[in-house]
Design a protein around this motif. Structure first.
Motif, PDB file in Angstrom:
ATOM      1  N   TRP A   1      39.912  28.149  46.381  1.00  0.00           N
ATOM      2  CA  TRP A   1      39.924  29.505  45.822  1.00  0.00           C
ATOM      3  C   TRP A   1      40.094  29.592  44.316  1.00  0.00           C
ATOM      4  O   TRP A   1      39.740  30.602  43.709  1.00  0.00           O
TER       5      TRP A   1
ATOM      6  N   PRO B   1      39.438  29.342  40.536  1.00  0.00           N
ATOM      7  CA  PRO B   1      38.282  29.111  39.673  1.00  0.00           C
ATOM      8  C   PRO B   1      38.546  28.189  38.481  1.00  0.00           C
ATOM      9  O   PRO B   1      37.608  27.593  37.963  1.00  0.00           O
TER      10      PRO B   1
ATOM     11  N   GLN C   1      40.759  35.989  35.701  1.00  0.00           N
ATOM     12  CA  GLN C   1      39.944  35.428  36.789  1.00  0.00           C
ATOM     13  C   GLN C   1      40.836  34.795  37.849  1.00  0.00           C
ATOM     14  O   GLN C   1      40.600  34.953  39.050  1.00  0.00           O
TER      15      GLN C   1
ATOM     16  N   ALA D   1      41.213  35.942  41.821  1.00  0.00           N
ATOM     17  CA  ALA D   1      41.005  34.982  42.907  1.00  0.00           C
ATOM     18  C   ALA D   1      42.260  34.840  43.767  1.00  0.00           C
ATOM     19  O   ALA D   1      42.174  34.735  44.998  1.00  0.00           O
TER      20      ALA D   1
ATOM     21  N   ARG E   1      42.395  37.876  46.060  1.00  0.00           N
ATOM     22  CA  ARG E   1      41.450  37.737  47.178  1.00  0.00           C
ATOM     23  C   ARG E   1      41.985  36.762  48.224  1.00  0.00           C
ATOM     24  O   ARG E   1      41.959  37.035  49.417  1.00  0.00           O
ATOM     25  N   ARG E   2      42.482  35.622  47.755  1.00  0.00           N
ATOM     26  CA  ARG E   2      42.964  34.586  48.667  1.00  0.00           C
ATOM     27  C   ARG E   2      44.166  35.074  49.477  1.00  0.00           C
ATOM     28  O   ARG E   2      44.213  34.927  50.692  1.00  0.00           O
TER      29      ARG E   2
END
Length: 168
Positions: free
Chosen positions: A47, A49, A147, A151, A154-155
């Motif tokens: 996950w 970036p 970023q 992420a 989201r994870r």
């Protein structure tokens, strides 16, 4: 030059040689869930970036290794020292080039919505003689933090203690 002048000059130099950047995100999961993802180094390649690999133990005084792929510039490996590990509250690390540069990176987790959500602050304070020359690096790190936070959100919101969440 008087002592007052030296103190004033030292203060101005210290201010020029220090930069702090931070960004925040609200995650719709308890702090314990955020902490579980944030400290699961084995899961980072799935996950994260910027950090494609992370190794080591989060124990104060020890070093961990991060293999970074920043938004701009070449990949790099850093080995910060762990400063604070306060589960579900704070993680703080410091990397340095002695006498020239140091960066203190942190994550602070604060419960919101009666503990159902978490306000995450990620930031870094850069200190040292070369900081005035690192304007682009500091600006790029803010983009990377944003970023990373997106992420992480989201994870965490799709994975809870190793299981996928069912849609509402």
């Amino acid at each position: 030059m008087s002592r007052t002048s030296w103190v004033s000059m030292a203060g101005r130099l210290r201010a020029r040689c220090t930069r702090t950047v931070s960004t925040t995100v609200d995650i719709d999961r308890p702090a314990a869930d955020v902490w579980a993802v944030l400290t699961d180094f084995d899961g980072y390649p799935e996950w994260n970036p910027q950090i494609r690999r992370a190794d080591g133990e989060l124990v104060p005084g020890r070093r961990v290794t991060f293999h970074l792929h920043p938004p701009v510039g070449p990949p790099m490996r850093i080995r910060p020292r762990v400063l604070i590990v306060d589960p579900a509250r704070e993680l703080r690390l410091r990397g340095s080039l002695p006498g020239i540069f140091s960066g203190e990176h942190w994550f602070e987790l604060e419960p919101i919505d009666d503990g159902r959500g978490t306000h995450v602050t990620q930031g870094e304070t850069y200190r040292g003689l070369i900081v005035p020359l690192l304007g682009r690096v500091v600006a790029t790190s803010l983009i990377g933090f944003q970023q990373h936070n997106a992420a992480l959100k989201r994870r965490v919101e799709t994975v809870s203690t190793g299981r996928r969440r069912e849609p509402p």
